[in-house]
Scaffold this active site. Structure first.
Site, short mmCIF file in Angstrom:
data_model
loop_
_atom_site.label_atom_id
_atom_site.label_comp_id
_atom_site.label_asym_id
_atom_site.label_seq_id
_atom_site.Cartn_x
_atom_site.Cartn_y
_atom_site.Cartn_z
N CYS A 1 -8.84 -5.83 4.27
CA CYS A 1 -7.60 -5.77 5.05
C CYS A 1 -7.77 -4.94 6.33
CB CYS A 1 -6.45 -5.24 4.21
SG CYS A 1 -6.70 -3.54 3.67
N GLU B 1 -12.21 2.56 1.10
CA GLU B 1 -12.34 2.95 2.52
C GLU B 1 -12.99 4.32 2.66
OE1 GLU B 1 -8.45 2.94 4.37
OE2 GLU B 1 -7.48 3.77 2.61
N ARG C 1 0.87 -1.17 0.00
CA ARG C 1 0.00 0.00 0.00
C ARG C 1 0.91 1.22 0.00
NH1 ARG C 1 -3.66 1.68 4.52
NH2 ARG C 1 -1.82 1.90 5.79
C1 PEP Z 1 -8.19 0.44 6.97
O1 PEP Z 1 -8.51 1.64 6.97
O2 PEP Z 1 -8.99 -0.47 7.21
C2 PEP Z 1 -6.80 0.04 6.70
C3 PEP Z 1 -6.48 -1.23 6.57
O3 PEP Z 1 -5.85 1.00 6.64
P1 PEP Z 1 -5.26 1.77 7.94
O4 PEP Z 1 -5.73 1.05 9.14
O5 PEP Z 1 -3.79 1.75 7.79
O6 PEP Z 1 -5.86 3.13 7.77
MG MG Z 2 -7.20 3.08 6.11
#
Ligand code: PEP
Ligand code: MG
Length: 615
Positions: free
Chosen positions: A514, A443, A344
């Protein structure tokens, strides 16, 4: 109720953020970290030399102390944690900080503490105004180092870990990563802090040392007294203050269950992740730092579903070079091969640096200039990373994905910059995988809403529920006051997730998850039933999920998932899920059931005022 202090020895439950798993029971040891009060004195011309000498001696002592601490823990800490200490050592020799303070002592004839305070205030103001999130964050390191020096100068009693004679739980307003590192080898059962997030540097160091920790408790330093008894649950993110005998027994049992479970689960590491009716669901790992690769190997995960590359940017005073990116990702993919690793691109901003010191910098950091927004605003920094990722793709199966995409403009711009980065490498004859898979995280609700059309732009979706839930429900994911409303099983969340999976599959692309939601055993039948192609989670959770997966049929999970959409509230969904698990899948959940029935962390998110009487 929030903010109410329990009377002496009264039981109370405080909820924060689980930063490092494990259960610890022990007495409180409070580390006082109040801001140093700085005296202001005018000095005579003939005192200047002596004052400078005093200042330089304090700097030398602080350097010596930090160097010694670093050497003590060098063998046991990951490179990232040591880099934090290096950055602090560098600052202690920095002209801008130390040189400027010495100049003020001479020119303005003021005492060393006052000169240093002036410089610190000036620098903090300067860093706060910086547009660049990354650079702005560096202001925090200056404050940390400055406080260490001020303490020496005013002769304030340094917190003394040496005083600890029996195993204790440390309670502090905050712990710097260097302080956390010093806990290695001490009689520390766990620690709890007012500030911090799961992704804070301190949390990373705690989990690498395997010290259970809860952060973000807001007021724990004001709620406890030395000698109070605490139970700290680093998995659930809760702390029980002066537990009743009954609660102590419950936690002892829980700890025992966790140990038995970990032992039993080892059997599943080498078995395939298939359902009873032969369906394969890829279980992959979320990684932040390279040192975690060893957990990946022990977990039976099929590669890396989310590598949070922003950790390469933390704890340092410069930006990573293209070559450094390349070497970092190459090391990762060579260790993960023959499986793939999804990188990512960096997601800085939001809660990534959340700490007391800069909360006011952006009124709404989660909705501010973070992730892909920051990258598109700083294409030079972004392309340096993209070239590094592409170069590493010559050494194994790397996929790349972009965070926080909200619509077409961002994904197209990100892809254009990726193509440009590739063309730059081509011109130099540097090899890379020209067929690299490009995906996006879903997201942001607008992206979820347009998933059917955005699916044509990418090779896969990965749903980031941590952010998606916060935006759908308007719940700040790191705000303790509203965490009880953070409900993955909220009907609105379920509908959005189903819509994204269907849209992705209709367009013929894979859909992954994820966010943390994917790692909770309670959610597995739902996610399997909805048709996810991959679930990515902290590596240690993979064996648990694999055991359950191997005990259920995909066809049953599909029927079960359809039923969840008839409920109006998250509570109804949760109750139904629990009942179904007990009646249909007791065997699959045999190692989980007692936890699910009694005190599953999901309950904490539904019911909790941040500080409530223990029942
Ligand atoms: C999420 O937002 O679910 C993600 C996996 O990214 P992060 O937790 O790093 O924002
Ligand atoms: Mg995130």
């Amino acid at each position: 109720m929030k903010g109410r202090s329990p009377s002496r020895n009264q039981s109370a439950v405080l909820r924060g953020i689980g930063a490092s798993p494990g259960i610890a029971t022990g007495k409180v040891f409070i580390l006082s970290r109040e801001r140093v009060v700085v005296p202001r004195r005018q000095i005579q011309a003939e005192q200047v030399k002596q004052e400078l000498h005093r200042f330089q001696a304090a700097v030398a002592e602080a350097q010596h102390e930090l160097q010694k601490a670093k050497e003590q823990v060098a063998a046991s800490l990951p490179r990232e944690a040591l880099l934090i200490m290096d950055a602090h050592l560098l600052l202690l020799g920095d002209e801008m900080l130390v040189g400027h303070a010495a100049q003020l002592i001479e020119e303005e004839r003021i005492n060393a503490e006052w000169a240093l305070r002036k410089v610190l205030d000036e620098l903090s103001a300067l860093f706060r105004k910086m547009k660049d999130n990354y650079l702005r964050e560096r202001g925090q390191d200056i404050e940390v180092v400055g406080e260490v020096l001020l303490r020496r100068l005013v002769g304030s009693q340094e917190m003394s870990l040496a005083e600890i004679e029996e195993p204790v739980i440390i309670v502090a307003h905050d712990l710097s990563p260097a302080e956390t590192a010093q806990l290695a080898g001490k009689k520390i059962l766990g620690f709890a802090t007012d500030v911090g997030s799961r992704t804070s540097h301190t949390a990373i160091v705690a989990s690498s040392l395997q010290i259970p920790a809860v952060v973000g408790l807001e007021r724990i330093t004001q709620e406890v007294s030395p000698g109070d008894l605490l139970i700290l649950d680093g998995s659930a993110g809760s702390v029980v203050l002066n537990p009743t005998e009954k609660t102590r027994r419950e936690y002892q049992e829980r700890k025992h269950r966790l140990q038995v479970m970990t032992r039993e689960l080892r059997k599943f590491v080498s078995l395939p992740a298939v359902t009873l009716d032969g369906h394969h669901l890829r279980l992959t790992a979320n990684l932040e730092i390279l040192e975690e690769i060893k957990y990946l190997k022990d977990s039976g995960a099929e590669g890396v579903g989310l590598f949070r590359t922003e950790y390469l940017y933390l704890d340092r005073t410069d930006l990573p070079s293209e070559d450094e990116h390349y070497q970092h990702y190459r090391q990762l993919i060579e260790a993960v091969s023959p499986y793939s690793a999804t990188l990512r691109t960096f997601d800085l901003g939001g809660d990534k640096f959340a700490s007391q010191l800069n909360l006011a910098d952006e009124m709404n950091p989660a909705m501010g200039l973070r992730a892909i927004r920051f990258c598109l605003a700083s294409p030079g920094i972004f392309k340096t990373q993209l070239r590094g990722i592409l170069r590493a793709s010559a050494h194994g199966k790397i996929k790349v994905m972009f965070p926080m995409v909200s619509g077409f403009h961002e994904i197209r711009e990100a892809k254009r910059l990726l193509r440009e980065a590739g063309a730059e490498l081509d011109r130099k004859g540097i090899p890379f995988d020209h067929e690299i898979q490009v995906g996006m995280m879903v997201e942001v609700p607008s992206a979820a809403q347009m998933a059917d059309r955005l699916a044509k732009e990418v090779a896969f979706f990965s749903i980031g529920t941590n952010d998606l839930i916060q935006y759908i429900l308007a719940i700040d994911r790191i705000n303790e006051h509203v965490s009880y409303l953070y409900e993955p099983l909220h009907p609105a969340v379920l509908q959005v997730i189903r819509q994204v999976v269907e849209a992705g599959h209709q367009a013929g692309i894979e859909v992954h998850m994820c966010g943390e939601m994917a790692s909770d055993p309670l959610h597995l039948p739902l996610l399997l039933g909805l048709g996810f192609d991959e679930l990515s989670m902290p590596a240690t959770n993979v064996p648990r999920l694999k055991k359950i997966l191997r005990g259920i049929k995909k066809s049953d999970a599909e029927a079960f998932a359809r039923e969840l959409f008839r409920f109006d509230t998250a509570r109804e969904v949760l109750e139904f899920v629990r009942a179904e698990i007990q009646s249909r899948w007791a065997e699959a959940y045999s190692l989980e059931l007692p936890t699910l029935v009694t005190d599953h962390p999901a309950d904490a998110t539904r019911s909790a005022p941040a500080l409530g009487a223990e029942n």
